[in-house]
Scaffold this motif. Sequence first.
Motif, PDB file in Angstrom:
ATOM      1  N   PRO A 220    -111.203  58.825 -28.246  1.00  0.00           N
ATOM      2  CA  PRO A 220    -110.503  57.660 -28.786  1.00  0.00           C
ATOM      3  C   PRO A 220    -108.982  57.744 -28.665  1.00  0.00           C
ATOM      4  O   PRO A 220    -108.325  56.760 -28.312  1.00  0.00           O
ATOM      5  CB  PRO A 220    -110.953  57.627 -30.251  1.00  0.00           C
ATOM      6  CG  PRO A 220    -112.301  58.264 -30.237  1.00  0.00           C
ATOM      7  CD  PRO A 220    -112.201  59.338 -29.201  1.00  0.00           C
ATOM      8  N   TRP A 221    -108.408  58.916 -28.929  1.00  0.00           N
ATOM      9  CA  TRP A 221    -106.953  59.009 -28.843  1.00  0.00           C
ATOM     10  C   TRP A 221    -106.466  59.048 -27.408  1.00  0.00           C
ATOM     11  O   TRP A 221    -105.336  58.620 -27.111  1.00  0.00           O
ATOM     12  CB  TRP A 221    -106.436  60.191 -29.667  1.00  0.00           C
ATOM     13  CG  TRP A 221    -106.383  59.784 -31.103  1.00  0.00           C
ATOM     14  CD1 TRP A 221    -107.287  60.045 -32.077  1.00  0.00           C
ATOM     15  CD2 TRP A 221    -105.406  58.929 -31.698  1.00  0.00           C
ATOM     16  NE1 TRP A 221    -106.927  59.433 -33.246  1.00  0.00           N
ATOM     17  CE2 TRP A 221    -105.778  58.736 -33.052  1.00  0.00           C
ATOM     18  CE3 TRP A 221    -104.245  58.312 -31.228  1.00  0.00           C
ATOM     19  CZ2 TRP A 221    -105.025  57.956 -33.931  1.00  0.00           C
ATOM     20  CZ3 TRP A 221    -103.497  57.530 -32.102  1.00  0.00           C
ATOM     21  CH2 TRP A 221    -103.883  57.359 -33.436  1.00  0.00           C
ATOM     22  N   ILE A 223    -107.902  57.165 -25.132  1.00  0.00           N
ATOM     23  CA  ILE A 223    -107.952  55.741 -24.795  1.00  0.00           C
ATOM     24  C   ILE A 223    -106.759  55.007 -25.397  1.00  0.00           C
ATOM     25  O   ILE A 223    -106.110  54.188 -24.725  1.00  0.00           O
ATOM     26  CB  ILE A 223    -109.275  55.116 -25.284  1.00  0.00           C
ATOM     27  CG1 ILE A 223    -110.462  55.726 -24.535  1.00  0.00           C
ATOM     28  CG2 ILE A 223    -109.264  53.596 -25.077  1.00  0.00           C
ATOM     29  CD1 ILE A 223    -111.809  55.322 -25.089  1.00  0.00           C
ATOM     30  N   ILE A 224    -106.444  55.284 -26.669  1.00  0.00           N
ATOM     31  CA  ILE A 224    -105.276  54.654 -27.294  1.00  0.00           C
ATOM     32  C   ILE A 224    -104.019  54.943 -26.489  1.00  0.00           C
ATOM     33  O   ILE A 224    -103.202  54.043 -26.224  1.00  0.00           O
ATOM     34  CB  ILE A 224    -105.110  55.154 -28.744  1.00  0.00           C
ATOM     35  CG1 ILE A 224    -106.185  54.545 -29.646  1.00  0.00           C
ATOM     36  CG2 ILE A 224    -103.724  54.794 -29.291  1.00  0.00           C
ATOM     37  CD1 ILE A 224    -106.178  55.085 -31.065  1.00  0.00           C
ATOM     38  N   ILE A 227    -104.089  53.034 -22.997  1.00  0.00           N
ATOM     39  CA  ILE A 227    -103.886  51.589 -23.161  1.00  0.00           C
ATOM     40  C   ILE A 227    -102.449  51.295 -23.569  1.00  0.00           C
ATOM     41  O   ILE A 227    -101.822  50.341 -23.075  1.00  0.00           O
ATOM     42  CB  ILE A 227    -104.872  51.010 -24.197  1.00  0.00           C
ATOM     43  CG1 ILE A 227    -106.302  51.098 -23.671  1.00  0.00           C
ATOM     44  CG2 ILE A 227    -104.529  49.551 -24.520  1.00  0.00           C
ATOM     45  CD1 ILE A 227    -107.351  50.661 -24.676  1.00  0.00           C
ATOM     46  N   ALA A 449    -103.934  48.477 -28.750  1.00  0.00           N
ATOM     47  CA  ALA A 449    -104.630  49.661 -28.230  1.00  0.00           C
ATOM     48  C   ALA A 449    -105.632  50.200 -29.241  1.00  0.00           C
ATOM     49  O   ALA A 449    -106.748  50.612 -28.878  1.00  0.00           O
ATOM     50  CB  ALA A 449    -103.605  50.739 -27.873  1.00  0.00           C
ATOM     51  N   VAL A 450    -105.281  50.164 -30.499  1.00  0.00           N
ATOM     52  CA  VAL A 450    -106.167  50.655 -31.565  1.00  0.00           C
ATOM     53  C   VAL A 450    -107.429  49.793 -31.669  1.00  0.00           C
ATOM     54  O   VAL A 450    -108.551  50.312 -31.753  1.00  0.00           O
ATOM     55  CB  VAL A 450    -105.410  50.673 -32.908  1.00  0.00           C
ATOM     56  CG1 VAL A 450    -106.383  50.734 -34.085  1.00  0.00           C
ATOM     57  CG2 VAL A 450    -104.461  51.861 -32.957  1.00  0.00           C
ATOM     58  N   THR A 453    -109.715  50.322 -28.755  1.00  0.00           N
ATOM     59  CA  THR A 453    -110.311  51.656 -28.832  1.00  0.00           C
ATOM     60  C   THR A 453    -111.431  51.712 -29.866  1.00  0.00           C
ATOM     61  O   THR A 453    -112.478  52.336 -29.625  1.00  0.00           O
ATOM     62  CB  THR A 453    -109.238  52.704 -29.167  1.00  0.00           C
ATOM     63  OG1 THR A 453    -108.240  52.695 -28.144  1.00  0.00           O
ATOM     64  CG2 THR A 453    -109.841  54.093 -29.277  1.00  0.00           C
ATOM     65  N   VAL A 456    -114.557  50.247 -28.474  1.00  0.00           N
ATOM     66  CA  VAL A 456    -115.199  51.136 -27.494  1.00  0.00           C
ATOM     67  C   VAL A 456    -115.789  52.373 -28.171  1.00  0.00           C
ATOM     68  O   VAL A 456    -116.843  52.883 -27.762  1.00  0.00           O
ATOM     69  CB  VAL A 456    -114.169  51.560 -26.415  1.00  0.00           C
ATOM     70  CG1 VAL A 456    -114.756  52.625 -25.494  1.00  0.00           C
ATOM     71  CG2 VAL A 456    -113.704  50.356 -25.619  1.00  0.00           C
ATOM     72  N   SER A 457    -115.133  52.850 -29.215  1.00  0.00           N
ATOM     73  CA  SER A 457    -115.478  54.143 -29.798  1.00  0.00           C
ATOM     74  C   SER A 457    -116.746  54.109 -30.644  1.00  0.00           C
ATOM     75  O   SER A 457    -117.467  55.115 -30.707  1.00  0.00           O
ATOM     76  CB  SER A 457    -114.313  54.662 -30.652  1.00  0.00           C
ATOM     77  OG  SER A 457    -113.175  54.896 -29.850  1.00  0.00           O
TER      78      SER A 457
END
Length: 468
Positions: A220-221, A223-224, A227, A449-450, A453, A456-457
Amino acid sequence: MLKDTKVLGVIVFLLIGLIIGIFKSFAGLVPQGHFILATVIVALGLWIFRPGGLPFMAGGTVLLAGGLIFGLKYNVVASGFVSSAVWVLIPALYFGFVLQKTGLGKRIAYLVLKSFEPSWLSMAVSWFIIGIALSALTPSITVRIAIVMPIAISVVEACKLDYSSKGSAFITIIAWAMCLFPGTGWLTGSLTGPIMLGFLPPELKPMATFDAWFKILGLPWFIITVIFIILIYFIMKPKEAIGIPRDTFKEQYAALGAITREEIITVSVLLGSLLLFTTERLHHIPTAATALTALFLLIMFKIIKLPEISSGVNWDVIMFFGITIGLSTIFVTAGVSDWIGPILQPGLLSLAANPLVFLLVATFGIMLIRFIDVPWGFSTIALTVTVLIPIFNQFGIHPLVSSMAYIIGINFFLLGYQQPFVLMAEGIMQGKGWASRHVTIAGLSYIVAVVITLLVSVPYWRLIGAIR
């Protein structure tokens, strides 16, 4: 005028605390709970406004003294200092100190920068790599910012960009964000790891291992971070070419000279620590023990010398973290958590069946609270974490998944005053890097972005069993 405003802010918090303590108007909250809540509010006012540049320790002493005056035992008010989180934090800050002292951090940064043909895209990629490399060696965001931001400003000047321009903001904001975001994905990559570990209830702490943190929060981080970079790239990238020759970074790297004995010892110790952190499930040496052993080696090899024991790290920050981490135990012992639980539980339980909705509601709730709970939202975390996380753990949501909302809130910023690391970077750059509007744009990009994410997460967390 600003000084008067800060004093007025403290007075307002003091009056609110007095009203709570005197009138005890919260139904169901025991008298001791009122007194402790009042004490925390006064301390919070001192932490937020810091009139006259008061250290964090000023609010901390109010909290410790108030806790003892109102009947809490020493092992309760000082519980944060026996937490493993503090004993990871102290060596971690020294890791950052030696990274800066030896010049190793600067060497790593220029090594990466000189490896790419300069362009706006390669600049973003370079900062990303630098952020991961420095996060692997020290969880101290303060040190990473101290290393990276002067280099970022030198890049701005080499490109002959106007200060606080679009191009200057592009370079400096990405450089700053890479000090903050990537390392959040593993337990020792950011101070957020030890902090959240300290806040978790004792029965849930064993679930927050290095392996679990990386498995649940690493992707997740990542991806954040990616993005966020993409959004800043398209929003702030100037139309003109970057205009800096590749030899610039090669010359600056060469000016550092040959690698020194101190740098070799430092990188060996820090990489060895990282290896032990990542293999804890094999050798079962606790993270704190590894960190303390690494600190011993740095002292033994005289990378850290006697005068630097006191001056090498900010002990005011250490005291602040130790005191705030103990807030969870203080709230539980004083009955504040028992009082807030029935208030929060009905709403929380209604979200238990839908983890995505729960995370979105909790995340935006903490972001809103961050407009007033300025010191990273620690008092809010301490007040709610002992209620929220155990409840959702019972519904099959791993504590680190629930912690994601808090961690997002710790890294949140929309206005400069909300994020101490923004203020720190601005101080280092002397206002040359970005304008206030750029901070807001970057903050909105972070929120986007959060949200993406989290969408997706949740399926990913279900896949790995973090959500049952």
